[in-house]
Motif scaffolding. Sequence first.
Motif, PDB file in Angstrom:
ATOM      1  N   UNK A  32       0.873  -1.112   0.089  1.00 47.26           N
ATOM      2  CA  UNK A  32      -0.015   0.049  -0.022  1.00 47.26           C
ATOM      3  C   UNK A  32       0.951   1.298   0.180  1.00 47.26           C
ATOM      4  N   UNK A  33       2.041   1.307   0.744  1.00 40.04           N
ATOM      5  CA  UNK A  33       2.800   2.270   0.740  1.00 40.04           C
ATOM      6  C   UNK A  33       2.069   3.610   1.212  1.00 40.04           C
ATOM      7  N   UNK A  34       2.620   4.660   1.245  1.00 43.40           N
ATOM      8  CA  UNK A  34       1.980   6.033   1.449  1.00 43.40           C
ATOM      9  C   UNK A  34       2.652   6.556   2.757  1.00 43.40           C
ATOM     10  N   UNK A  35       2.291   7.861   3.216  1.00 38.60           N
ATOM     11  CA  UNK A  35       3.070   8.294   4.624  1.00 38.60           C
ATOM     12  C   UNK A  35       2.748   7.406   5.617  1.00 38.60           C
ATOM     13  N   UNK A  36       3.826   7.367   6.571  1.00 42.55           N
ATOM     14  CA  UNK A  36       3.550   6.738   7.660  1.00 42.55           C
ATOM     15  C   UNK A  36       2.793   7.593   8.793  1.00 42.55           C
ATOM     16  N   UNK A  37       2.471   8.852   8.340  1.00 42.97           N
ATOM     17  CA  UNK A  37       1.849   9.548   9.515  1.00 42.97           C
ATOM     18  C   UNK A  37       0.681  10.264   8.522  1.00 42.97           C
ATOM     19  N   UNK A  38      -0.408   9.622   8.005  1.00 40.36           N
ATOM     20  CA  UNK A  38      -1.257  10.103   7.152  1.00 40.36           C
ATOM     21  C   UNK A  38      -1.933  11.326   7.801  1.00 40.36           C
ATOM     22  N   UNK A  39      -2.333  11.497   9.051  1.00 39.81           N
ATOM     23  CA  UNK A  39      -2.971  12.673   9.817  1.00 39.81           C
ATOM     24  C   UNK A  39      -2.127  13.702   9.351  1.00 39.81           C
ATOM     25  N   UNK A  40      -0.731  13.668   9.347  1.00 41.38           N
ATOM     26  CA  UNK A  40       0.132  14.804   9.416  1.00 41.38           C
ATOM     27  C   UNK A  40       0.290  15.412   7.958  1.00 41.38           C
ATOM     28  N   UNK A  41      -0.110  14.490   7.012  1.00 43.26           N
ATOM     29  CA  UNK A  41       0.069  14.854   5.666  1.00 43.26           C
ATOM     30  C   UNK A  41      -1.216  15.514   5.282  1.00 43.26           C
ATOM     31  N   UNK A  42      -2.525  15.095   5.656  1.00 45.07           N
ATOM     32  CA  UNK A  42      -3.841  15.641   5.475  1.00 45.07           C
ATOM     33  C   UNK A  42      -3.630  17.068   6.014  1.00 45.07           C
ATOM     34  N   UNK A  43      -2.953  17.192   7.176  1.00 44.33           N
ATOM     35  CA  UNK A  43      -2.895  18.619   7.630  1.00 44.33           C
ATOM     36  C   UNK A  43      -1.875  19.588   7.176  1.00 44.33           C
ATOM     37  N   UNK A  44      -1.017  19.141   6.665  1.00 45.79           N
ATOM     38  CA  UNK A  44       0.081  19.945   5.895  1.00 45.79           C
ATOM     39  C   UNK A  44      -0.633  20.598   4.576  1.00 45.79           C
ATOM     40  N   UNK A  45      -1.056  19.503   3.891  1.00 53.92           N
ATOM     41  CA  UNK A  45      -1.808  19.933   2.796  1.00 53.92           C
ATOM     42  C   UNK A  45      -3.003  20.878   2.797  1.00 53.92           C
ATOM     43  N   UNK A  46      -3.779  20.546   3.847  1.00 54.00           N
ATOM     44  CA  UNK A  46      -4.771  21.749   4.204  1.00 54.00           C
ATOM     45  C   UNK A  46      -4.356  23.123   4.549  1.00 54.00           C
ATOM     46  N   UNK A  47      -3.186  23.119   5.071  1.00 57.23           N
ATOM     47  CA  UNK A  47      -2.251  24.507   5.434  1.00 57.23           C
ATOM     48  C   UNK A  47      -2.116  25.207   4.063  1.00 57.23           C
ATOM     49  N   UNK A  48      -1.909  24.391   2.993  1.00 60.38           N
ATOM     50  CA  UNK A  48      -1.395  25.122   1.707  1.00 60.38           C
ATOM     51  C   UNK A  48      -2.425  25.165   0.925  1.00 60.38           C
ATOM     52  N   UNK A  49      -3.599  24.570   1.279  1.00 64.27           N
ATOM     53  CA  UNK A  49      -4.731  24.650   0.168  1.00 64.27           C
ATOM     54  C   UNK A  49      -4.872  23.326  -0.671  1.00 64.27           C
ATOM     55  N   UNK A  50      -4.340  22.228  -0.452  1.00 61.88           N
ATOM     56  CA  UNK A  50      -4.002  21.206  -1.416  1.00 61.88           C
ATOM     57  C   UNK A  50      -5.306  20.287  -0.830  1.00 61.88           C
ATOM     58  N   UNK A  51      -5.859  19.386  -1.793  1.00 62.63           N
ATOM     59  CA  UNK A  51      -6.609  18.416  -1.203  1.00 62.63           C
ATOM     60  C   UNK A  51      -5.684  17.416  -0.448  1.00 62.63           C
ATOM     61  N   UNK A  52      -6.439  16.769   0.456  1.00 64.43           N
ATOM     62  CA  UNK A  52      -5.552  15.739   1.476  1.00 64.43           C
ATOM     63  C   UNK A  52      -4.673  14.695   0.699  1.00 64.43           C
ATOM     64  N   UNK A  53      -5.052  14.446  -0.604  1.00 63.69           N
ATOM     65  CA  UNK A  53      -4.461  13.185  -1.406  1.00 63.69           C
ATOM     66  C   UNK A  53      -2.990  13.775  -2.188  1.00 63.69           C
ATOM     67  N   UNK A  54      -2.841  15.112  -1.835  1.00 64.69           N
ATOM     68  CA  UNK A  54      -1.710  15.704  -2.573  1.00 64.69           C
ATOM     69  C   UNK A  54      -0.402  14.914  -2.197  1.00 64.69           C
ATOM     70  N   UNK A  55       0.581  14.948  -2.947  1.00 60.57           N
ATOM     71  CA  UNK A  55       1.752  14.350  -2.433  1.00 60.57           C
ATOM     72  C   UNK A  55       2.731  15.463  -1.904  1.00 60.57           C
ATOM     73  N   UNK A  56       3.373  14.971  -0.687  1.00 62.21           N
ATOM     74  CA  UNK A  56       4.341  15.807   0.028  1.00 62.21           C
ATOM     75  C   UNK A  56       5.778  15.043   0.066  1.00 62.21           C
TER      76      UNK A  56
END
Lengths: 293, 216
Positions: A32-56
């Motif tokens: 499946x892969x993906x970020x180990x801390x998905x909640x952090x990914x959703x939050x940093x994406x939200x802070x810059x106006x990205x959808x939660x699925x954007x790559x970081x």
Amino acid sequence: MSDRAVAVVRAGALTTVQDLGRTGHAHLGVPRSGALDPAAVRLVNRLVGNPGTAAVLETTVNGCAVRTRCAVTVAVGGAPCPVRVDGRPAAWGTAVRVAAGSVLEIGAAVRGVRAYVAFGGGIDVDPVLGSRSTDLLSGLGPAPLADEMVLPLGQPTDTDEVVKGKGYVDAPPWPGPPDELVLRVRLGPREDWFTDAALRTLATRAYRVSPASNRIGLRLEGPALERALPGELASEGMVLGAVQVPPDGRPVVFLADHPTTGGYPVVGVVREADLGAVAQAVPGTPVRFTPVR
Amino acid sequence: MNAVGARATRVGERAVLVELAGGEETEAFHAELLRRRAAGTLPAVREIVPAARTVLIDGVADPDRLAAELPGWEVGPLPARVGAAVGIPVRYDGPDLAEVATLWGVSVEAAVRIHTAAEFRVAFCGFAPGFGYLTGLDERYEVPRRATPRTAVPAGSVALAGPYTGVYPRSSPGGWQLIGTTDTVLWDTGREPVALLAPGTRVRFTEAGATKEGGR
């Protein structure tokens, strides 16, 4: 021509591109892969106006540095760390506007392990099977960052102007990296392969995060779990959070890059909600398992 | 048409592991799951992962309910063998071919004939993206893994272990017995489908160049 991109100045110990992962292909042997801390990914994406699925970017321990080729809104979250733009301190955990040609420096984690860096528009490398995540087990997705590598960025939504405008979150609650991991575990499917004493050991004894831990699994130091049944299990499908017990008896908790099948018995499965903290647990962190129904 | 007669166990919060009597029952149950998913009668699931004697169903909203229902299912027969099997041309030049022939008690030529005569089916995938565990050889042709795994097995290696044949999609460490090599690309993320072999795919191995040369 728009040159929406960043160039890597300092790759860091291990920095990878991550999104929320590559699900739906486990039957082909694709983790499946993906970020180990998905909640952090959703939050940093939200802070810059990205959808939660954007790559970081997901950094490990000592951060990374990139030079921007365009003006871009960024947010650094996850593990607390110093952030600098052209050498000047900048805010962690909130959106920051960075001019074109600047060096964005993500310093070493002050606590925790992995920082997440979102760019307005997201990192726009070619997706593989619907995800831009780097899978370190099977080598799918972009290679880990290397110095001078150029990462394209996507077009930001109009909320790229969030710093100047409306609707952005300026003080999100960030959970602190854990001083102790308390992992709720549901026993099974193979708890009957272990002695009652082993199940008591799992539920009561203290473990510690091993430095051999990685994106594939959380490795633990502590008492071995004794098997009631000898031999090997025929390979079977594995889930995120599976607590697999190899022949040495030390449990391994499967994380994002875990193999899709395995032949060692799984004594229990850790709740997905508890795995984000695992991403931030430094070697030596005490670990306890709490059986839940 | 039999009731599945399987044991279904919850795995964590969102998954069910179904245990079946053997490989054929597992393939039939997997095919039944795909039929029900295609017909829209299976609740939404994220992953269906068949393995040797189990099928893992992950990403289920109500795993207790699914686990309770499963043992009562009627499972249809394996899907009819329509269309041609995927052909994989092989140069039977693997470093372990002679040893495999010895284990089988036949000549190298006969070993190649046995391998090219069988029709295989991908029982399940794992180990690496696009690596299929193919069944189809008779039980008496099971071979052990090598005592010492190789640190690097080249991409395209055709190999045997236990009841299975597999083809390495890319270079990796491996403990299987190498009997040959193919140029067929097993895994290509620029292609649709990316995996040549998926669970249920039928496969025939042919001797590369055999038709032109009129056999060996």
